[in-house]
Scaffold this motif. Sequence first.
Motif, PDB file in Angstrom:
ATOM      1  N   GLY A  85       0.819  -1.208   0.000  1.00 32.85           N
ATOM      2  CA  GLY A  85       0.000   0.000   0.000  1.00 32.85           C
ATOM      3  C   GLY A  85       0.851   1.255   0.000  1.00 32.85           C
ATOM      4  O   GLY A  85       2.023   1.250  -0.353  1.00 32.85           O
ATOM      5  N   VAL A  86       0.228   2.341   0.410  1.00 30.52           N
ATOM      6  CA  VAL A  86       0.883   3.646   0.414  1.00 30.52           C
ATOM      7  C   VAL A  86       1.810   3.741   1.620  1.00 30.52           C
ATOM      8  O   VAL A  86       1.414   3.474   2.743  1.00 30.52           O
ATOM      9  CB  VAL A  86      -0.157   4.774   0.462  1.00 30.52           C
ATOM     10  CG1 VAL A  86       0.527   6.129   0.532  1.00 30.52           C
ATOM     11  CG2 VAL A  86      -1.080   4.691  -0.743  1.00 30.52           C
ATOM     12  N   THR A  87       3.062   4.103   1.375  1.00 32.58           N
ATOM     13  CA  THR A  87       4.050   4.230   2.444  1.00 32.58           C
ATOM     14  C   THR A  87       4.717   5.589   2.337  1.00 32.58           C
ATOM     15  O   THR A  87       5.073   6.025   1.245  1.00 32.58           O
ATOM     16  CB  THR A  87       5.117   3.121   2.333  1.00 32.58           C
ATOM     17  OG1 THR A  87       4.461   1.859   2.395  1.00 32.58           O
ATOM     18  CG2 THR A  87       6.118   3.217   3.451  1.00 32.58           C
ATOM     19  N   VAL A  88       4.882   6.252   3.454  1.00 29.72           N
ATOM     20  CA  VAL A  88       5.522   7.563   3.496  1.00 29.72           C
ATOM     21  C   VAL A  88       6.669   7.492   4.494  1.00 29.72           C
ATOM     22  O   VAL A  88       6.525   6.944   5.581  1.00 29.72           O
ATOM     23  CB  VAL A  88       4.535   8.668   3.919  1.00 29.72           C
ATOM     24  CG1 VAL A  88       5.229  10.021   3.966  1.00 29.72           C
ATOM     25  CG2 VAL A  88       3.344   8.704   2.983  1.00 29.72           C
ATOM     26  N   VAL A  89       7.811   8.037   4.123  1.00 37.44           N
ATOM     27  CA  VAL A  89       8.979   8.088   4.997  1.00 37.44           C
ATOM     28  C   VAL A  89       9.195   9.541   5.398  1.00 37.44           C
ATOM     29  O   VAL A  89       9.112  10.445   4.553  1.00 37.44           O
ATOM     30  CB  VAL A  89      10.239   7.553   4.274  1.00 37.44           C
ATOM     31  CG1 VAL A  89      11.483   7.769   5.113  1.00 37.44           C
ATOM     32  CG2 VAL A  89      10.060   6.082   3.932  1.00 37.44           C
ATOM     33  N   TYR A  90       9.455   9.745   6.687  1.00 36.67           N
ATOM     34  CA  TYR A  90       9.741  11.085   7.182  1.00 36.67           C
ATOM     35  C   TYR A  90      11.147  11.133   7.742  1.00 36.67           C
ATOM     36  O   TYR A  90      11.572  10.218   8.435  1.00 36.67           O
ATOM     37  CB  TYR A  90       8.756  11.485   8.282  1.00 36.67           C
ATOM     38  CG  TYR A  90       7.350  11.689   7.773  1.00 36.67           C
ATOM     39  CD1 TYR A  90       6.981  12.903   7.216  1.00 36.67           C
ATOM     40  CD2 TYR A  90       6.417  10.662   7.831  1.00 36.67           C
ATOM     41  CE1 TYR A  90       5.700  13.092   6.735  1.00 36.67           C
ATOM     42  CE2 TYR A  90       5.142  10.837   7.354  1.00 36.67           C
ATOM     43  CZ  TYR A  90       4.777  12.059   6.810  1.00 36.67           C
ATOM     44  OH  TYR A  90       3.515  12.237   6.332  1.00 36.67           O
ATOM     45  N   VAL A  91      11.855  12.188   7.433  1.00 36.65           N
ATOM     46  CA  VAL A  91      13.177  12.440   7.986  1.00 36.65           C
ATOM     47  C   VAL A  91      13.098  13.783   8.697  1.00 36.65           C
ATOM     48  O   VAL A  91      12.877  14.819   8.060  1.00 36.65           O
ATOM     49  CB  VAL A  91      14.258  12.469   6.888  1.00 36.65           C
ATOM     50  CG1 VAL A  91      15.610  12.808   7.487  1.00 36.65           C
ATOM     51  CG2 VAL A  91      14.302  11.161   6.127  1.00 36.65           C
ATOM     52  N   ASP A  92      13.220  13.741  10.008  1.00 39.23           N
ATOM     53  CA  ASP A  92      13.106  14.953  10.823  1.00 39.23           C
ATOM     54  C   ASP A  92      11.821  15.714  10.512  1.00 39.23           C
ATOM     55  O   ASP A  92      11.811  16.933  10.371  1.00 39.23           O
ATOM     56  CB  ASP A  92      14.326  15.856  10.636  1.00 39.23           C
ATOM     57  CG  ASP A  92      15.608  15.204  11.113  1.00 39.23           C
ATOM     58  OD1 ASP A  92      15.541  14.401  12.070  1.00 39.23           O
ATOM     59  OD2 ASP A  92      16.667  15.485  10.533  1.00 39.23           O
TER      60      ASP A  92
END
Length: 116
Positions: A85-92
């Motif tokens: 499915g939809v995946t989001v990565v966050y950096v800081d």
Amino acid sequence: MVSQFDGGQEQRRRKGTFPTYDVVLTYNGLTRADIDKLWNFYQDREGAFREFYFFTPINESHKGLFVAVADGTKDTFDLPGIIAGVTVVYVDGISPAVNFLTGGGDAGADRCEFDD
């Protein structure tokens, strides 16, 4: 895992490739064939003696999950599971441009690759 030796030396190693989670599976309306399949799997693994990987889709339960520390040169990191499915990565707190790569990581894990 840390092993202490008589001379005061230590040996260290990690217990596993991925974090370990407690997983509860609920089954409704299993057929006899399904029950036999589960029992055969349990017998093949010799209970908890032999390992197996149970990949869960990366979802809301992985929110805030630590993946890696960047060193300024590496741009590809193994994810702790399989992407579905939809995946989001966050950096800081920021969502940078990333590509998701199927497999190729430790024990077949998916990876995320940051665009330069």
